[in-house]
Design a protein around this motif. Structure first.
Motif, PDB file in Angstrom:
ATOM      1  N   ARG A   1       0.835  -1.201   0.000  1.00  0.00           N
ATOM      2  CA  ARG A   1       0.000   0.000   0.000  1.00  0.00           C
ATOM      3  C   ARG A   1       0.874   1.257   0.000  1.00  0.00           C
ATOM      4  O   ARG A   1       1.631   1.488   0.938  1.00  0.00           O
ATOM      5  N   LEU A   2       0.760   2.038  -1.051  1.00  0.00           N
ATOM      6  CA  LEU A   2       1.526   3.273  -1.180  1.00  0.00           C
ATOM      7  C   LEU A   2       0.661   4.478  -0.846  1.00  0.00           C
ATOM      8  O   LEU A   2      -0.494   4.571  -1.274  1.00  0.00           O
ATOM      9  N   GLY A   3       1.237   5.421  -0.103  1.00  0.00           N
ATOM     10  CA  GLY A   3       0.635   6.726   0.059  1.00  0.00           C
ATOM     11  C   GLY A   3       1.324   7.698  -0.881  1.00  0.00           C
ATOM     12  O   GLY A   3       2.552   7.830  -0.858  1.00  0.00           O
ATOM     13  N   LEU A   4       0.568   8.338  -1.744  1.00  0.00           N
ATOM     14  CA  LEU A   4       1.109   9.280  -2.728  1.00  0.00           C
ATOM     15  C   LEU A   4       1.043  10.694  -2.173  1.00  0.00           C
ATOM     16  O   LEU A   4      -0.025  11.162  -1.781  1.00  0.00           O
ATOM     17  N   VAL A   5       2.176  11.382  -2.170  1.00  0.00           N
ATOM     18  CA  VAL A   5       2.224  12.771  -1.742  1.00  0.00           C
ATOM     19  C   VAL A   5       2.369  13.644  -2.978  1.00  0.00           C
ATOM     20  O   VAL A   5       3.435  13.679  -3.601  1.00  0.00           O
ATOM     21  N   GLY A   6       1.276  14.297  -3.356  1.00  0.00           N
ATOM     22  CA  GLY A   6       1.283  15.148  -4.539  1.00  0.00           C
ATOM     23  C   GLY A   6       0.492  14.550  -5.674  1.00  0.00           C
ATOM     24  O   GLY A   6       0.902  13.546  -6.251  1.00  0.00           O
TER      25      GLY A   6
ATOM     26  N   VAL B   1      -1.843   2.465  -4.913  1.00  0.00           N
ATOM     27  CA  VAL B   1      -1.924   3.739  -4.204  1.00  0.00           C
ATOM     28  C   VAL B   1      -3.259   3.762  -3.482  1.00  0.00           C
ATOM     29  O   VAL B   1      -4.318   3.830  -4.108  1.00  0.00           O
ATOM     30  N   THR B   2      -3.212   3.678  -2.166  1.00  0.00           N
ATOM     31  CA  THR B   2      -4.432   3.606  -1.364  1.00  0.00           C
ATOM     32  C   THR B   2      -4.750   4.912  -0.647  1.00  0.00           C
ATOM     33  O   THR B   2      -5.835   5.050  -0.079  1.00  0.00           O
ATOM     34  N   ALA B   3      -3.818   5.862  -0.647  1.00  0.00           N
ATOM     35  CA  ALA B   3      -4.029   7.142   0.020  1.00  0.00           C
ATOM     36  C   ALA B   3      -3.278   8.225  -0.735  1.00  0.00           C
ATOM     37  O   ALA B   3      -2.224   7.959  -1.326  1.00  0.00           O
ATOM     38  N   VAL B   4      -3.823   9.438  -0.725  1.00  0.00           N
ATOM     39  CA  VAL B   4      -3.229  10.564  -1.455  1.00  0.00           C
ATOM     40  C   VAL B   4      -3.203  11.795  -0.562  1.00  0.00           C
ATOM     41  O   VAL B   4      -4.209  12.131   0.079  1.00  0.00           O
TER      42      VAL B   4
ATOM     43  N   PHE C   1      -5.816  13.215   2.241  1.00  0.00           N
ATOM     44  CA  PHE C   1      -5.334  14.027   3.357  1.00  0.00           C
ATOM     45  C   PHE C   1      -4.821  15.355   2.820  1.00  0.00           C
ATOM     46  O   PHE C   1      -4.307  15.429   1.703  1.00  0.00           O
ATOM     47  N   ALA C   2      -4.923  16.396   3.642  1.00  0.00           N
ATOM     48  CA  ALA C   2      -4.467  17.722   3.234  1.00  0.00           C
ATOM     49  C   ALA C   2      -2.973  17.906   3.431  1.00  0.00           C
ATOM     50  O   ALA C   2      -2.364  18.739   2.764  1.00  0.00           O
ATOM     51  N   ASP C   3      -2.367  17.139   4.347  1.00  0.00           N
ATOM     52  CA  ASP C   3      -0.920  17.246   4.543  1.00  0.00           C
ATOM     53  C   ASP C   3      -0.361  15.895   4.945  1.00  0.00           C
ATOM     54  O   ASP C   3      -1.094  14.985   5.349  1.00  0.00           O
ATOM     55  N   VAL C   4       0.950  15.776   4.822  1.00  0.00           N
ATOM     56  CA  VAL C   4       1.592  14.478   5.023  1.00  0.00           C
ATOM     57  C   VAL C   4       1.514  14.025   6.474  1.00  0.00           C
ATOM     58  O   VAL C   4       1.490  12.824   6.767  1.00  0.00           O
ATOM     59  N   GLY C   5       1.443  14.972   7.404  1.00  0.00           N
ATOM     60  CA  GLY C   5       1.311  14.601   8.800  1.00  0.00           C
ATOM     61  C   GLY C   5       0.054  13.786   9.058  1.00  0.00           C
ATOM     62  O   GLY C   5       0.068  12.821   9.836  1.00  0.00           O
TER      63      GLY C   5
END
Length: 318
Positions: free
Chosen positions: A7-12, A32-35, A54-58
């Motif tokens: 499961r990858l979280g994509l940032v951007g 990609v399960t989360a962005v 999510f709005a930010d990586v945190g």
């Protein structure tokens, strides 16, 4: 979803982020399960696909819903994002250049070492079968003594001004691909670089970039490298490499406008799957942070060599 899927979280979720999404849509082993996307309209579009947003990586890191993070945010955010994700203990696949300066690269290397997390830099050409075959031939000596590596990357059209404002310029944005590719194919390092650019971008005042650039350098154990970059190739994005040896010469048109983005998408899938295996303990098959540092060093030196030629003179020549 199978428990074996990574499961990858994509940032951007910008241009490159969406390219990764298209590539991985058909993968059975990586998803990609989360962005993470700060812009609300783009985030809303991602939510419609059923992915967590999510709005930010945190927020992503606090949710603890992913096995690794793919960073495809603007280049000038790479260093801070890698540090944040590394502190959370998650494996990282970061888009190139993985920092805009040698100082940022050193900071990234220190962060991943401190937290003991796997980091791979997304130089996807290392996963193109035609280039892997060419590298094998070079290593086997089929081409003899190699005299010249000539790498070309010309895009169909320039990216947006907002993208270029954060990209670090043509050598950091585009050229790092060629510098990494030559190093990987040849097993050599770049010597002193000379560079020239004509013409200047029409918008040079806003982000000080150029629309084409050429660089040439000797390689550490013999031969020469030539890199050609441009942002105007009317029939579409292209990339190729030509290798001239004493026994044979090879031209590899691995990104052909007639094929669209097919080669890139296929390589991105293989890259993500290789990264997932690396994150789970397999040997690294992609580019390391030290590979990224070497490519960025060449880009910095090429840009520095270009500096005296950046002020327009009569006739719009440099």
């Amino acid at each position: 979803m199978s428990e074996t899927v990574f499961r990858l979280g994509l940032v951007g979720a910008g241009r490159m982020g969406r390219t990764h999404l298209r590539a991985l849509a058909g993968s059975t082993t990586v998803a990609v399960t989360a962005v993470v996307e700060p812009l609300e309209p783009a985030r809303a579009a991602m939510a419609e696909t059923g992915r967590a947003t999510f709005a930010d990586v945190g927020e992503l890191l606090d949710a603890r819903q992913v096995d690794g993070v793919l960073i495809a945010a603007p280049s000038d955010l790479h260093a801070s994002l890698v540090a944040q994700v590394a502190a959370a203990g998650l494996p990282i696949l970061c888009e190139k250049p993985c920092g805009l300066s040698s100082a940022e690269i050193r900071g990234i290397e220190q962060a991943v070492k401190q937290h003991g997390v796997p980091l791979q830099v997304a130089y996807w050409r290392r996963y193109v079968p035609a280039l892997q075959a060419l590298r094998g031939r070079i290593q086997a000596g089929d081409l003899g003594d190699v005299h010249l590596f000539a790498s070309f990357q010309w895009d169909g059209q320039p990216p947006s001004s907002s993208f270029r404002a954060h990209s670090g310029g043509i050598f950091r944005d585009m050229g790092v691909h060629e510098f990494d590719q030559v190093r990987w194919l040849s097993g050599q390092e770049f010597g002193e670089l000379a560079a020239i650019s004509v013409p200047f971008s029409e918008e040079i005042g806003s982000w000080k970039d150029v629309d084409s650039a050429q660089a040439i350098a000797p390689l550490s154990t013999g031969g020469t490298a030539f890199v050609s970059l441009g942002r105007y190739f009317p029939v579409g994005d292209m990339a190729r490499v030509e290798v001239f040896g004493s026994r044979d010469a090879v031209r590899c048109d691995f990104l052909d406008p007639n094929d669209g983005e097919k080669a890139q998408l296929n390589a991105l899938v293989r890259q993500a799957e290789g990264f997932a295996a690396f994150a789970r303990g397999a040997p690294q098959t992609g580019a390391s942070i030290r590979d990224a540092a070497a490519a960025l060093d060449a880009a910095e030196r090429a840009w520095a060599a270009l500096q005296p030629l950046r002020s327009p003179v009569a006739g719009n020549a440099a």
